[in-house]
Design an enzyme around this catalytic site. Structure first.
Site, PDB file in Angstrom:
ATOM      1  N   GLU A 116      13.482   2.740  -3.050  1.00  0.00           N
ATOM      2  CA  GLU A 116      13.161   3.163  -1.686  1.00  0.00           C
ATOM      3  C   GLU A 116      14.274   2.769  -0.723  1.00  0.00           C
ATOM      4  O   GLU A 116      14.697   3.548   0.117  1.00  0.00           O
ATOM      5  CB  GLU A 116      11.832   2.568  -1.227  1.00  0.00           C
ATOM      6  CG  GLU A 116      11.434   3.021   0.167  1.00  0.00           C
ATOM      7  CD  GLU A 116      10.046   2.568   0.574  1.00  0.00           C
ATOM      8  OE1 GLU A 116       9.733   2.664   1.770  1.00  0.00           O
ATOM      9  OE2 GLU A 116       9.267   2.120  -0.290  1.00  0.00           O
ATOM     10  N   ARG A 125       0.982  -5.329   4.977  1.00  0.00           N
ATOM     11  CA  ARG A 125       0.018  -4.685   4.080  1.00  0.00           C
ATOM     12  C   ARG A 125      -0.744  -5.729   3.269  1.00  0.00           C
ATOM     13  O   ARG A 125      -1.935  -5.542   2.977  1.00  0.00           O
ATOM     14  CB  ARG A 125       0.699  -3.677   3.148  1.00  0.00           C
ATOM     15  CG  ARG A 125      -0.292  -2.864   2.314  1.00  0.00           C
ATOM     16  CD  ARG A 125       0.372  -1.750   1.544  1.00  0.00           C
ATOM     17  NE  ARG A 125       0.598  -0.559   2.328  1.00  0.00           N
ATOM     18  CZ  ARG A 125      -0.270   0.450   2.441  1.00  0.00           C
ATOM     19  NH1 ARG A 125      -1.456   0.382   1.842  1.00  0.00           N
ATOM     20  NH2 ARG A 125       0.030   1.518   3.147  1.00  0.00           N
ATOM     21  N   GLU A 179      -0.674   4.382  -6.031  1.00  0.00           N
ATOM     22  CA  GLU A 179      -0.726   2.926  -5.968  1.00  0.00           C
ATOM     23  C   GLU A 179      -2.100   2.308  -6.236  1.00  0.00           C
ATOM     24  O   GLU A 179      -2.173   1.254  -6.875  1.00  0.00           O
ATOM     25  CB  GLU A 179      -0.217   2.461  -4.598  1.00  0.00           C
ATOM     26  CG  GLU A 179       1.268   2.682  -4.419  1.00  0.00           C
ATOM     27  CD  GLU A 179       1.747   2.311  -3.021  1.00  0.00           C
ATOM     28  OE1 GLU A 179       2.738   1.574  -2.911  1.00  0.00           O
ATOM     29  OE2 GLU A 179       1.119   2.760  -2.050  1.00  0.00           O
TER      30      GLU A 179
END
Length: 802
Positions: free
Chosen positions: A255, A333, A737
């Site tokens: 990423e 998160r 995920e």
């Protein structure tokens, strides 16, 4: 001007075909678009691209110290090595040196100081990778060592952070804990994880005649690579084209960290005017790139006699490594998912991004969510052990429910909550209660081998926590022979994204998916894309492609309405056939050609941004997720208490994907995610030595799950007939995920087996990954002393295991 390549069908044949119904649209188990290429080896990756006669290969010389000043660099000896063409240092970078994705802190090459073992210092380009390696080894680099922070607890105590800390608070946790009948507190170490993608970081760069570059890159984030290559070259983004057909795996590791090889290769390509490739060998890939963030989580919890939590205080501390990278969003998160599926009425959750002198840790499947969930699942087991209850009973007691217990600690309502329904479904389907009783009976009569079982939930929020990333674009072109070209901003890394997006376009036009060609992700075709991450690939890019297809379809319908003088509702697209009332029946190809003859545009861009979501970081409240995906898993294991070795005997999974776009691919994602998560929690142990060097830097020392680690019995079901109530593409849900965290049930089952050997009711502590060594030590701790056996051979076996 006919372009038909197949025999014309009669009108009766076309009507019959239309009535058959589309066989390759959404909800169908269409095979992966590159499946045959994968298994035959025909799929083209970066290292498979034909090489140019004058192509250069790059190898980076890296730091041997975790923290040091660079006092001297001499690259002259490098040029004495045969084949060496160019040596790049930090001072040779024509533009910005820093390639930090969000915040600064990631120099492309070290300038005055190194901050981890494996940090690139110089890059050598030669006519072969072997010569480039020899050239790098010839460089003279001198260092002055500096103090290094290598331990997250030490850095936490010293308040060494890469970004500001953050706190979410609901109610009064301190008072609620203090007034609770029972209080537990402790801490949990959660290990990181190497991405171990099959294809390592790789980029191939070709200079163009106008001073720009074409970058073929194995990346989840083509736009980020385009931006950073332009930045280091000091050139506008329009001179940088990034092309990405497929990756041999990414899992988050590509990423942000795919940018470094791309930028190095691009600079050398421009300076030498030669094509340049930089592909990291496996060892270099592992020492140079970041991992899943290891976490050190602390907690204090108060609960009543039934096991219901009354107050909780959680501190999650992610080991960011030496720089910010994406750590702020990852720790956020983890905080968002510190509740998992449980209502925390009085809760304080604090998150720290801790600095250490190791490679900058980065995104990984789950993006901090798994590390956040681990603490609350650990707490559920501890509460059950303390009260002598079945852990599943305690879990269900704390589930979110619609009786006022439906708001998270960051004030988002938990709507469409399926978790209790799914738990009860799986509990009955896998005979949980019967098997728990059988396991208890087994453990009572088995002195050495012990079994454990656990059923755990997953509630996972879907959307980028950085709200601006929740956008996507697509380009759809219909040709006059009825074939369709599709391009979108997502990247294919084996997960089947291209297949699903093609199915979405096929469904929209009601044509066979084989008429659609998906081309490489290309920054000239679809600009300003978001990374393929956060399980958002299909949600965002599928919706953008659908919007583009609907725009073209609307033009075609409007043309047909006027051309055939029929109402809009009379124009039907079905299984490759277009009918206009009783005026016309034709193939989609013939209709596309007719539209072109009448000057109707058959190409369109599409765009989508996720609605409703926001998060106020200052107030620590909002709706960061568009919806939640749910799952439950039950795992049964058996442990040899003399050695700590174990096997997963059985796993049962029930997972929620809304209205499945492709059930076969979705089940494959669930299976793969579970096994990868199991590896993270059991065998994949990262070890650094006292000098800060990664000791587990290859497959000989780092153990990912193998075929024989798959449970003997492995049952996976998707929740049926439960469409996503939110307006996602065909009411599907993300699947990339969420399944990863289903593997927490394996770790909890190991703890359950350890509880069975506890002599004083001690609560077991089991760090992750729960390697056999960790399991063995946990067994010793709860026993209070080494076990004694009458059989001398068994005693000897225990001595050997020590």
């Amino acid at each position: 001007m006919s372009r038909k390549t197949t025999p014309a069908m009669s009108q009766e044949e076309m009507v019959s075909q239309a009535k058959e119904g589309l066989q390759t649209g959404v909800s169908k188990s269409v095979k992966h678009e590159s499946a045959e290429k994968h298994v035959t080896g025909e799929a083209i990756y970066i290292d498979d691209r034909p090489e140019f006669p004058n192509q250069l290969h790059v190898y980076a010389l890296t730091s041997p110290y975790p923290h040091a000043k660079i006092t001297h660099i001499d690259t002259a000896p490098c040029y004495e090595v045969e084949g060496v063409e160019f040596v790049l240092t930090a001072k040779d970078v024509p533009g910005e040196l820093d390639i930090g994705p969000v915040l600064a802190g990631d120099p492309l090459l070290a300038l005055d100081e190194v901050s981890f073992v494996g940090q690139p210092v110089i890059a050598v380009a030669a006519d072969s990778l072997d010569n480039a390696r020899k050239g790098a080894a010839a460089a003279i680099v001198e260092y002055e060592e500096l103090p290094a922070a290598l331990d997250v607890e030490t850095s936490l105590a010293q308040k060494l952070f890469v970004t500001d800390s953050h706190t979410q608070k609901r109610g009064d946790s301190d008072s609620a804990i203090a007034s609770s009948p029972h209080i537990l507190e402790g801490a949990l170490h959660i290990g990181g994880q190497e991405h171990f993608y099959l294809e390592t970081q790789a980029s191939s760069v070709v200079p163009t005649e106008d001073g720009g570059v074409i970058v073929y890159c194995s990346t989840q984030n083509p736009t980020e690579v385009q931006k950073l290559v332009g930045s280091v070259l000091n050139t506008p983004m329009h001179k940088v084209l990034v092309d990405m057909r497929r990756m041999g795996g990414g899992f988050g590791g590509k990423e942000t960290q795919a940018a470094s090889p791309a930028c190095i290769a691009a600079i050398i390509a421009v300076k030498t005017k030669q094509p340049v490739k930089m592909r990291l060998p496996r060892r270099e890939d592992m020492i140079m790139t970041g991992k899943r963030h290891p976490f050190y989580n602390q907690y204090r919890v108060g609960f009543d006699d039934t096991g219901r939590i009354e107050g909780i205080d959680i501190v999650v501390s992610g080991n960011a490594g030496y720089s910010p990278d994406l750590s702020r969003s990852i720790v956020d998160r983890a905080m968002f998912h510190s509740d998992n599926a449980y209502f925390l009425n009085n809760a304080t959750v604090t998150g720290h991004c801790v600095k250490t002198h190791t490679a900058s840790n980065t995104a990984y499947r789950g993006f901090g969510g798994p590390q956040g969930m681990m603490t609350i699942e650990h707490i559920m087991d501890d509460i059950a052990c303390k009260l002598g209850k079945d852990p599943l009973e305690v879990r269900k007691r704390n589930y979110y429910s619609d009786d006022g217990r439906d708001e998270t600690h960051y004030f988002q309502k938990v709507e469409d909550n399926l978790i209790l329904e799914m738990t009860e479904d799986l509990e009955q389907d896998c005979d949980y209660q019967k098997r728990r009783a059988e396991i208890q009976a087994f453990n009572e009569q088995s002195p050495i081998l012990k079994k454990g079982i656990a059923l755990t939930p997953v509630k996972f929020g879907i959307s980028f926590t950085a709200t601006f990333l929740n956008q996507a674009g697509a380009l759809v072109t219909v040709y006059t022979d009825g074939s369709i070209c599709l391009n979108h901003g997502g990247t294919e890394m084996g997960q089947g994204l291209n297949t699903k997006v093609a199915q979405i376009v096929a469904e929209t036009f009601s044509v066979d998916v084989n008429t659609i060609q998906i081309t490489a992700t290309n920054t000239e075709k679809v600009p300003n894309t978001s990374p393929t991450a956060a399980s958002s690939g299909t949600d965002l890019n599928g919706k953008a492609a659908q919007n583009a297809a609907l725009t073209i379809k609307a033009r075609m319908i409007e043309f047909a309405r006027a051309h055939f003088n029929v109402s809009e509702i009379d124009i039907i697209f079905s299984n490759g056939i277009v009918t206009a009332g009783d005026k016309a029946v034709m193939t989609f190809a013939d209709f596309a050609e007719l539209c072109w003859f009448n000057q109707i545009s058959l190409a369109s861009t599409g765009f989508y941004r996720t609605p409703k979501i926001f998060y106020d970081h200052q107030k620590a409240r909002g709706r960061p997720f568009y919806y939640f995906a749910y799952g439950v898993s039950c795992s049964e294991i058996i442990v040899d208490t003399l050695t700590g070795e174990y096997r997963v005997l059985r796993a049962d999974i029930l997972h929620d994907v809304g209205a499945a776009l492709n059930p076969a691919i979705d089940i494959g994602q669930v299976e793969g995610g579970f096994i990868q998560g199991m590896g993270w929690l059991t065998t994949e142990e990262l070890v650094w030595n006292e000098a800060g060097a990664l000791a587990t830097s290859g497959p000989a020392t780092y153990k990912i799950p193998a075929v024989n680690d798959v449970p003997d019995i492995f049952n996976v079901r998707l929740v049926e007939n439960r469409a996503n109530p939110e307006d996602t593409v065909f009411h599907s849900k993300a699947v990339g995920e969420p399944p990863f965290m289903l593997a927490i049930s394996v770790w909890c089952a190991l703890k359950d087996a350890i509880v069975s050997v506890s002599e004083n009711g001690d609560i077991p502590y089991l760090a992750a990954p729960a390697t056999p060594e960790q399991v063995y030590q946990a067994i010793k701790r709860v026993r209070g002393k080494p076990p004694i056996f009458k059989d001398e051979e068994r005693r000897e076996a225990e001595n050997v295991s020590k």
